[in-house]
Design an enzyme around this catalytic site. Structure first.
Site, mmCIF file in Angstrom:
data_model
loop_
_atom_site.group_PDB
_atom_site.id
_atom_site.type_symbol
_atom_site.label_atom_id
_atom_site.label_comp_id
_atom_site.label_asym_id
_atom_site.label_seq_id
_atom_site.Cartn_x
_atom_site.Cartn_y
_atom_site.Cartn_z
ATOM 1 N N GLU A 177 0.815 -1.216 0.000
ATOM 2 C CA GLU A 177 0.000 0.000 0.000
ATOM 3 C C GLU A 177 0.847 1.264 0.000
ATOM 4 O O GLU A 177 0.425 2.298 -0.497
ATOM 5 C CB GLU A 177 -0.917 -0.022 1.238
ATOM 6 C CG GLU A 177 -1.902 1.113 1.308
ATOM 7 C CD GLU A 177 -3.071 0.797 2.232
ATOM 8 O OE1 GLU A 177 -3.479 -0.384 2.301
ATOM 9 O OE2 GLU A 177 -3.581 1.722 2.881
ATOM 10 N N ASP B 274 -2.367 -2.998 3.354
ATOM 11 C CA ASP B 274 -2.719 -3.031 4.776
ATOM 12 C C ASP B 274 -3.866 -4.003 5.045
ATOM 13 O O ASP B 274 -4.742 -4.223 4.206
ATOM 14 C CB ASP B 274 -3.126 -1.640 5.259
ATOM 15 C CG ASP B 274 -1.931 -0.692 5.325
ATOM 16 O OD1 ASP B 274 -0.804 -1.147 5.040
ATOM 17 O OD2 ASP B 274 -2.133 0.490 5.636
ATOM 18 N N TYR C 152 4.210 4.211 11.738
ATOM 19 C CA TYR C 152 3.064 4.706 10.975
ATOM 20 C C TYR C 152 2.046 5.414 11.886
ATOM 21 O O TYR C 152 1.562 4.814 12.847
ATOM 22 C CB TYR C 152 2.415 3.521 10.268
ATOM 23 C CG TYR C 152 1.333 3.899 9.310
ATOM 24 C CD1 TYR C 152 1.628 4.543 8.120
ATOM 25 C CD2 TYR C 152 0.001 3.591 9.580
ATOM 26 C CE1 TYR C 152 0.640 4.879 7.236
ATOM 27 C CE2 TYR C 152 -0.999 3.916 8.689
ATOM 28 C CZ TYR C 152 -0.672 4.567 7.525
ATOM 29 O OH TYR C 152 -1.650 4.902 6.650
#
Ligand SMILES: [Zn+2]
Length: 671
Positions: A10, A111, A322
């Site tokens: 992704e 993801d 993240y």
DNA sequence: GCAAGGTC
């Protein structure tokens, strides 16, 4: 037979980590396709080519032209063809489709969520081709650690997760149909009456978010403050003044306050109970995005979307994990010790980090939030270079919060002394920190003040050296700010971690809401009231709940995306027809020109503002509610102060906190 | 030019 397999991720950071994890020697080759990085890893006899997307590379577009409504024809096309801002995604799509030639198989490694499944599916289906679709598998992982990635590779499903993909598709399409059609209906209606240049918008998430602000505004404007009394007292022991806290934080009648004053002022009481307790406050969990945004707003007054932007930069610099996560947990697979050892090289954190290492504190206290795709936000250990001031603040906050989550509890000794003065109870409170624990490293963001209390024996005389009573008034609920509105959206489960703060920005940009302390604008009010009449669904949270239910059926394989699509079209058709029929009237009511004027001759009007009356009342809805509050408030004022009706009304207009709708009625009554 | 959802 050796195979060549294309792995699609992704985002660029996961492509790199997956390549390193799956390569037999842990050193995949890094190459470029145009400007886009990709990796070649060897695993057994197989050659794995790992390349990344940048989120969605395909989105929905109108079939055919024309800025009209209704519009029900849609197609999925590359995002870069749709907007200039997305033009940078072309090189990523080109890289993936270019590298996809002569592959034996494909792996969707986006993801671990519905959007991730859809991102890879769209690329494979529209960019590579249907033939590739049947040679595709889905790899699922929650943490980008070697161990988990290797195990995810080994336990891959044999095909794509088509029901989940269908659910994602249905979600996009339903949102597009509702959002585009109703936004255009509003815009075109407004322009049918006035020359309105800007565009209006509404959607499944914008709608309820705007309604939250609107509803709060109504309650503020109809609010009636109620009086109450507060007792404050002091004592002096050994020349030092201490405050005495009265047992009841609020007294409802003036006579009660007078009773307390008469019984206690200048008198001496006795310490009747002394309680000392050790209190342990466990460490706070590591941040998810919402917590980070709230804490940054609290300490730095940073807008939630500015916080996300700063966190994004830190992530791209590989300084933090993240940031778009809902999780408050650091899973055991993450090497906390390694992160700490790297952090200890940074002199700012060295002392606290070394202490955590020497005490072997490598387990972060888990919090409530979960996320299938990402752990809680934490530093990587890499020392940041050349950060902007805002990024530096966010980095420090994240590091300290992460370190705090590893710490020992804060231990305090809390002492409560109960003082009896003529039958009235007062409290003296003391706080003494015995061990800072996690609060040491988190000190810049956690105010824990000790409160000194002298040694007091049971039965000891305590003189009341000072006592006063003060009349105060209840206050309306505080208005939202950007931070608390994002929180409300979280609590109501609308939007996602990555979109909530941006949607609040959109409401500002449209001119629906204004101010740091957010109030709804006249335009925002008109939007809500128009939609209440023509499409109440779009401003209710229920639309999201209903959609989610449909999506669950789809993801379980019990429904298809096409059914949801046609259901939404069927739901929208009559709504949009009504809009079309009433465009001019809607436009007129949205313009400001008729503000405060009677609507139509034959409609009964509110005696205050001229808007349409509610049945059984001489007022419109707003003033009707405000009047009911005035009547209810009177009972409480009479009990509190013995006021008569007119006395009450005269006082009410002067008290700060009285809502404007209420004041308008009172001014009318008093003439 | 409009949504909400990814990510740069
Ligand atoms: Zn009215």
């Amino acid at each position: 037979m050796p195979s060549r397999i294309l792995i699609i991720t992704e985002k660029p950071s996961s492509a790199r980590k997956i390549a390193y994890a799956l390569d037999d020697s842990g050193s995949p080759r890094n190459a470029k396709y145009g400007k886009v990085s990709f990796y070649v890893a060897d695993r057994g006899d197989d050659e794995l080519v790992v390349v990344s997307a940048v989120g969605h590379l395909y989105s929905i577009e109108q079939e055919g032209g024309g800025w009209t409504y209704p519009v029900f024809g849609i197609k999925w096309t590359p995002t870069y063809t749709q907007s200039k801002r997305a033009s940078y995604t072309k090189q990523y799509l080109d890289a993936i489709t270019g590298l996809a030639q002569n592959m034996d198989g494909y792996v969707s490694a986006c993801d671990y969520d519905q959007e991730g499944s859809l991102i890879a599916y769209n690329i494979i289906k529209h960019g590579i081709g249907d033939k590739a679709l049947v040679k595709s598998r889905r790899m699922l992982y929650s943490t980008l650690t070697t161990k988990e990635l290797v195990s995810a590779w080994g336990s891959m499903s044999s095909s794509l997760d088509f029901p989940v993909i269908a659910a994602g598709k249905a979600r996009h399409e339903a949102d597009w149909l509702f959002g585009i059609n109703l936004s255009r209906a509003l815009t075109i209606s407004a322009r049918s009456f006035i020359d309105y240049k800007k565009v209006l918008s509404i959607g499944r998430v914008q709608g309820p978010a705007l309604k939250f602000v609107y509803d709060l505004e109504q309650s503020v404007q109809s609010f009636i403050p109620i009086p109450y009394w507060k007792v404050s007292a002091e004592t002096v022991i050994d020349g030092i003044t201490y405050s005495l806290e009265y047992e009841k934080p609020r007294l409802e009648r003036e006579v009660h306050a007078k009773d307390v004053a008469d019984a206690c002022r200048g008198k001496t009481g006795k310490a009747v109970e002394i309680k000392t307790e050790e209190s342990r406050t466990p460490p706070p969990p590591p941040f998810n995005l919402g917590d980070l945004q709230r804490e940054a707003y609290r300490h730095f007054k940073m807008n939630p979307s500015a916080t996300l932007e700063a966190a994004e930069k830190l992530y791209l610099g590989a300084y933090i994990s993240y940031p778009r996560t809902e999780s408050n947990k650091i899973p055991p697979s993450i090497d906390v010790k390694d992160i700490l050892e790297n952090l200890s090289k940074n002199p700012v954190y060295m002392v606290e980090v070394k202490e955590l290492i020497s005490q072997k504190r490598f387990r972060s206290r888990p919090g409530k939030g979960d996320d299938p795709a990402h752990p809680a936000i934490h530093p990587t250990g890499q020392k940041p270079r050349r950060l902007k001031p805002e990024e530096q603040r966010i980095y420090d906050l994240i590091v300290r919060r992460f370190l705090a989550s590893l710490g020992k509890p804060l231990v305090q000794l809390k002492t409560d002394v109960t003082v009896d003065v003529n039958g009235h109870l007062f409290f003296m409170r003391g706080v003494l920190t015995q061990r800072q624990g996690w609060a040491q490293v988190y000190a810049p963001y956690y105010m824990s003040k000790d409160q000194h209390i002298p040694e007091i024996k049971k039965g000891q005389d305590i003189p009341v050296t000072k006592l006063s009573t003060r009349r105060q008034y209840t206050k309306p609920s505080p208005r939202y700010n950007a931070s608390s509105l994002v929180r409300k959206m979280e609590q109501e489960k609308i939007g996602t971690k990555a979109t909530r703060s941006n949607i609040v920005d959109t409401l500002y940009y449209r001119g629906y809401i204004k101010g740091q302390s957010i109030f709804v604008s006249e335009l925002g009010e008109k939007i809500v009231e128009t939609l209440e009449r023509y499409c109440p669904e779009i401003i209710q949270v229920k639309l999201t709940r209903d959609l989610e239910e449909e999506l669950e059926y789809i993801a379980a394989g019990n429904k298809d995306a096409e059914t949801v699509f046609s259901d939404v079209v069927a739901e929208l058709k009559p709504i949009l027809t009504k809009f079309k029929e009433n465009e001019i009237q809607i436009g007129r009511s949205m313009s400001n020109t008729i503000q405060n004027k009677p609507a139509e001759e034959n409609i009964a009007c509110c005696k205050i503002c001229g808007h349409e009356r509610v049945d059984t009342s001489v007022f419109c809805h707003r003033h009707h509610v405000a009047y009911a509050n005035i009547e209810a408030g009177y009972q409480q004022w009479r009990y509190a102060l013995g006021y008569q009706w007119l006395e009450y009304l005269e006082k009410l207009v002067k008290v700060s906190g009285s809502g404007n709708y209420a004041k308008e009625i009172i001014t009318d009554i008093l003439g």
